[in-house]
Design a protein around this motif. Structure first.
Motif, PDB file in Angstrom:
ATOM      1  N   GLU A  45       0.824  -1.212   0.000  1.00  0.00           N
ATOM      2  CA  GLU A  45       0.000   0.000   0.000  1.00  0.00           C
ATOM      3  C   GLU A  45       0.857   1.261   0.000  1.00  0.00           C
ATOM      4  OE1 GLU A  45      -3.992  -0.677   2.401  1.00  0.00           O
ATOM      5  OE2 GLU A  45      -2.247  -1.359   3.543  1.00  0.00           O
ATOM      6  N   THR A  46       1.958   1.208   0.729  1.00  0.00           N
ATOM      7  CA  THR A  46       2.819   2.398   0.807  1.00  0.00           C
ATOM      8  C   THR A  46       3.724   2.511  -0.418  1.00  0.00           C
ATOM      9  OG1 THR A  46       4.475   1.186   2.113  1.00  0.00           O
ATOM     10  CG2 THR A  46       2.801   2.432   3.325  1.00  0.00           C
ATOM     11  N   LYS A  47       3.799   1.447  -1.213  1.00  0.00           N
ATOM     12  CA  LYS A  47       4.602   1.485  -2.440  1.00  0.00           C
ATOM     13  C   LYS A  47       3.770   1.888  -3.651  1.00  0.00           C
ATOM     14  CE  LYS A  47       8.725  -1.236  -2.501  1.00  0.00           C
ATOM     15  NZ  LYS A  47       9.361  -2.497  -2.737  1.00  0.00           N
ATOM     16  N   ILE A  48       2.614   1.254  -3.823  1.00  0.00           N
ATOM     17  CA  ILE A  48       1.824   1.502  -5.045  1.00  0.00           C
ATOM     18  C   ILE A  48       0.758   2.574  -4.858  1.00  0.00           C
ATOM     19  CG2 ILE A  48       2.235  -0.808  -5.971  1.00  0.00           C
ATOM     20  CD1 ILE A  48      -0.602  -1.563  -5.081  1.00  0.00           C
ATOM     21  N   GLY A  49       0.366   2.827  -3.621  1.00  0.00           N
ATOM     22  CA  GLY A  49      -0.629   3.863  -3.352  1.00  0.00           C
ATOM     23  C   GLY A  49      -2.049   3.440  -3.680  1.00  0.00           C
ATOM     24  N   SER A  50      -2.992   4.315  -3.341  1.00  0.00           N
ATOM     25  CA  SER A  50      -4.417   4.044  -3.544  1.00  0.00           C
ATOM     26  C   SER A  50      -5.157   5.347  -3.789  1.00  0.00           C
ATOM     27  CB  SER A  50      -5.027   3.380  -2.299  1.00  0.00           C
ATOM     28  OG  SER A  50      -4.428   2.150  -2.020  1.00  0.00           O
ATOM     29  N   ASP A  51      -6.354   5.200  -4.303  1.00  0.00           N
ATOM     30  CA  ASP A  51      -7.256   6.338  -4.458  1.00  0.00           C
ATOM     31  C   ASP A  51      -8.066   6.516  -3.180  1.00  0.00           C
ATOM     32  OD1 ASP A  51      -6.772   7.167  -7.188  1.00  0.00           O
ATOM     33  OD2 ASP A  51      -7.684   5.265  -7.792  1.00  0.00           O
ATOM     34  N   TYR A  52      -8.277   7.775  -2.808  1.00  0.00           N
ATOM     35  CA  TYR A  52      -9.031   8.120  -1.610  1.00  0.00           C
ATOM     36  C   TYR A  52     -10.061   9.187  -1.935  1.00  0.00           C
ATOM     37  CZ  TYR A  52      -5.384   5.715   0.969  1.00  0.00           C
ATOM     38  OH  TYR A  52      -4.522   4.761   1.438  1.00  0.00           O
ATOM     39  N   ARG A  53     -11.085   9.216  -1.116  1.00  0.00           N
ATOM     40  CA  ARG A  53     -12.081  10.280  -1.165  1.00  0.00           C
ATOM     41  C   ARG A  53     -12.129  10.872   0.237  1.00  0.00           C
ATOM     42  NH1 ARG A  53     -18.597  10.427  -2.187  1.00  0.00           N
ATOM     43  NH2 ARG A  53     -18.888  12.082  -0.692  1.00  0.00           N
ATOM     44  N   VAL A  54     -12.119  12.211   0.308  1.00  0.00           N
ATOM     45  CA  VAL A  54     -12.170  12.884   1.603  1.00  0.00           C
ATOM     46  C   VAL A  54     -13.314  13.890   1.589  1.00  0.00           C
ATOM     47  CG1 VAL A  54     -10.894  14.236   3.305  1.00  0.00           C
ATOM     48  CG2 VAL A  54      -9.655  12.646   1.817  1.00  0.00           C
ATOM     49  N   ASP A  55     -14.069  13.916   2.679  1.00  0.00           N
ATOM     50  CA  ASP A  55     -15.136  14.889   2.885  1.00  0.00           C
ATOM     51  C   ASP A  55     -14.857  15.607   4.195  1.00  0.00           C
ATOM     52  OD1 ASP A  55     -16.862  13.973   0.663  1.00  0.00           O
ATOM     53  OD2 ASP A  55     -17.093  12.181   1.888  1.00  0.00           O
ATOM     54  N   VAL A  56     -15.086  16.908   4.200  1.00  0.00           N
ATOM     55  CA  VAL A  56     -14.908  17.676   5.434  1.00  0.00           C
ATOM     56  C   VAL A  56     -16.127  18.566   5.638  1.00  0.00           C
ATOM     57  CG1 VAL A  56     -13.606  19.554   4.352  1.00  0.00           C
ATOM     58  CG2 VAL A  56     -13.321  19.111   6.775  1.00  0.00           C
ATOM     59  N   LYS A  57     -16.537  18.665   6.899  1.00  0.00           N
ATOM     60  CA  LYS A  57     -17.671  19.528   7.272  1.00  0.00           C
ATOM     61  C   LYS A  57     -17.239  20.337   8.475  1.00  0.00           C
ATOM     62  CE  LYS A  57     -21.336  17.854   9.533  1.00  0.00           C
ATOM     63  NZ  LYS A  57     -22.623  17.189   9.825  1.00  0.00           N
ATOM     64  N   VAL A  58     -17.391  21.664   8.391  1.00  0.00           N
ATOM     65  CA  VAL A  58     -17.045  22.513   9.523  1.00  0.00           C
ATOM     66  C   VAL A  58     -18.247  23.350   9.932  1.00  0.00           C
ATOM     67  CG1 VAL A  58     -14.596  22.604   8.932  1.00  0.00           C
ATOM     68  CG2 VAL A  58     -16.107  24.399   8.106  1.00  0.00           C
ATOM     69  N   LYS A  59     -18.337  23.561  11.239  1.00  0.00           N
ATOM     70  CA  LYS A  59     -19.383  24.400  11.808  1.00  0.00           C
ATOM     71  C   LYS A  59     -18.732  25.694  12.280  1.00  0.00           C
ATOM     72  CE  LYS A  59     -23.157  24.215  15.131  1.00  0.00           C
ATOM     73  NZ  LYS A  59     -23.825  23.417  16.152  1.00  0.00           N
ATOM     74  N   ALA A  60     -19.299  26.819  11.852  1.00  0.00           N
ATOM     75  CA  ALA A  60     -18.742  28.125  12.207  1.00  0.00           C
ATOM     76  C   ALA A  60     -19.847  29.167  12.183  1.00  0.00           C
ATOM     77  CB  ALA A  60     -17.640  28.506  11.230  1.00  0.00           C
ATOM     78  N   ASP A  61     -19.579  30.304  12.805  1.00  0.00           N
ATOM     79  CA  ASP A  61     -20.523  31.420  12.757  1.00  0.00           C
ATOM     80  C   ASP A  61     -20.375  32.105  11.398  1.00  0.00           C
ATOM     81  OD1 ASP A  61     -22.094  33.648  13.029  1.00  0.00           O
ATOM     82  OD2 ASP A  61     -21.242  34.268  14.944  1.00  0.00           O
ATOM     83  N   LEU A  62     -21.397  31.986  10.575  1.00  0.00           N
ATOM     84  CA  LEU A  62     -21.364  32.543   9.224  1.00  0.00           C
ATOM     85  C   LEU A  62     -22.194  33.817   9.099  1.00  0.00           C
ATOM     86  CD1 LEU A  62     -21.710  29.224   7.179  1.00  0.00           C
ATOM     87  CD2 LEU A  62     -19.628  30.372   7.957  1.00  0.00           C
ATOM     88  N   GLN A  63     -22.700  34.322  10.233  1.00  0.00           N
ATOM     89  CA  GLN A  63     -23.554  35.508  10.194  1.00  0.00           C
ATOM     90  C   GLN A  63     -22.812  36.748   9.704  1.00  0.00           C
ATOM     91  OE1 GLN A  63     -26.914  35.419  10.590  1.00  0.00           O
ATOM     92  NE2 GLN A  63     -26.533  33.217  10.692  1.00  0.00           N
ATOM     93  N   LYS A  64     -21.588  36.946  10.181  1.00  0.00           N
ATOM     94  CA  LYS A  64     -20.836  38.137   9.784  1.00  0.00           C
ATOM     95  C   LYS A  64     -20.542  38.118   8.283  1.00  0.00           C
ATOM     96  CE  LYS A  64     -16.756  40.907  10.815  1.00  0.00           C
ATOM     97  NZ  LYS A  64     -15.537  41.035  11.622  1.00  0.00           N
ATOM     98  N   SER A  65     -20.079  36.982   7.783  1.00  0.00           N
ATOM     99  CA  SER A  65     -19.749  36.907   6.358  1.00  0.00           C
ATOM    100  C   SER A  65     -20.996  37.048   5.483  1.00  0.00           C
ATOM    101  CB  SER A  65     -19.031  35.603   6.029  1.00  0.00           C
ATOM    102  OG  SER A  65     -19.828  34.477   6.333  1.00  0.00           O
ATOM    103  N   ALA A  66     -22.126  36.611   5.991  1.00  0.00           N
ATOM    104  CA  ALA A  66     -23.378  36.770   5.241  1.00  0.00           C
ATOM    105  C   ALA A  66     -23.722  38.248   5.065  1.00  0.00           C
ATOM    106  CB  ALA A  66     -24.518  36.042   5.949  1.00  0.00           C
ATOM    107  N   LYS A  67     -23.327  39.055   6.045  1.00  0.00           N
ATOM    108  CA  LYS A  67     -23.602  40.502   5.975  1.00  0.00           C
ATOM    109  C   LYS A  67     -22.519  41.254   5.202  1.00  0.00           C
ATOM    110  CE  LYS A  67     -26.065  40.496  10.347  1.00  0.00           C
ATOM    111  NZ  LYS A  67     -25.969  40.757  11.771  1.00  0.00           N
ATOM    112  N   THR A  68     -21.241  40.881   5.436  1.00  0.00           N
ATOM    113  CA  THR A  68     -20.147  41.663   4.847  1.00  0.00           C
ATOM    114  C   THR A  68     -19.784  41.241   3.428  1.00  0.00           C
ATOM    115  OG1 THR A  68     -18.401  40.186   5.667  1.00  0.00           O
ATOM    116  CG2 THR A  68     -19.108  42.006   7.126  1.00  0.00           C
ATOM    117  N   ASP A 110      -7.648  28.214  11.685  1.00  0.00           N
ATOM    118  CA  ASP A 110      -8.876  28.982  11.434  1.00  0.00           C
ATOM    119  C   ASP A 110      -9.692  29.087  12.721  1.00  0.00           C
ATOM    120  OD1 ASP A 110     -11.379  30.031  10.608  1.00  0.00           O
ATOM    121  OD2 ASP A 110     -10.983  29.334   8.577  1.00  0.00           O
ATOM    122  N   ALA A 111      -9.640  30.261  13.336  1.00  0.00           N
ATOM    123  CA  ALA A 111     -10.303  30.496  14.627  1.00  0.00           C
ATOM    124  C   ALA A 111     -11.824  30.476  14.528  1.00  0.00           C
ATOM    125  CB  ALA A 111      -9.849  31.831  15.207  1.00  0.00           C
ATOM    126  N   LEU A 112     -12.385  30.609  13.345  1.00  0.00           N
ATOM    127  CA  LEU A 112     -13.843  30.598  13.187  1.00  0.00           C
ATOM    128  C   LEU A 112     -14.448  29.209  13.355  1.00  0.00           C
ATOM    129  CD1 LEU A 112     -14.376  33.000  10.142  1.00  0.00           C
ATOM    130  CD2 LEU A 112     -14.942  33.436  12.533  1.00  0.00           C
TER     131      LEU A 112
END
Length: 120
Positions: A21-44, A86-88
């Protein structure tokens, strides 16, 4: 609060406990979900006031490029880097799927999912 998701990030990497596995490698899929306060960016309408998904994608690609035996180790590095840079972000979840894993069967993928919260 709000949620930003970046899904189906496709990466070729060299993770695994088997030598092959470390020689030939593999395909991967990654998903990320973050929770943050988006109110300011929605306004600015300013990128500096939100979580930049280009940053999230970059973190995933950087950490996935570092070979590890376990996907849990990679997920933890991704989460740590997101919180450090990312502090948000208040909460984050990362899912890493190894596609067509070499486990002796007809298996589409194996996935680990890890969630963490910002330490107060």
């Amino acid at each position: 609060m709000g949620i930003i998701k970046v899904e189906n990030i496709r990466v070729f990497s060299y993770h695994g406990c088997l030598k092959e596995e470390t020689k030939i490698g593999s395909d991967y899929r990654v998903d990320v979900k973050v929770k943050a306060d988006l109110q300011k960016s929605a306004k600015t309408d300013n990128l500096d006031d939100t979580v930049d998904y280009v940053f999230l994608n970059k973190v995933i690609k950087e950490e996935m490029s570092i070979p590890s035996k376990l996907l849990e180790t990679v997920a933890k590095r991704i989460l740590d880097k997101i919180f450090k840079n990312d502090a948000l972000v208040q909460k984050a979840t990362v899912c890493i799927s190894k596609l067509n894993p070499p486990i002796g069967g007809d298996v589409e993928s194996v996935t680990i999912k890890m969630t963490d919260k910002r330490k107060k």
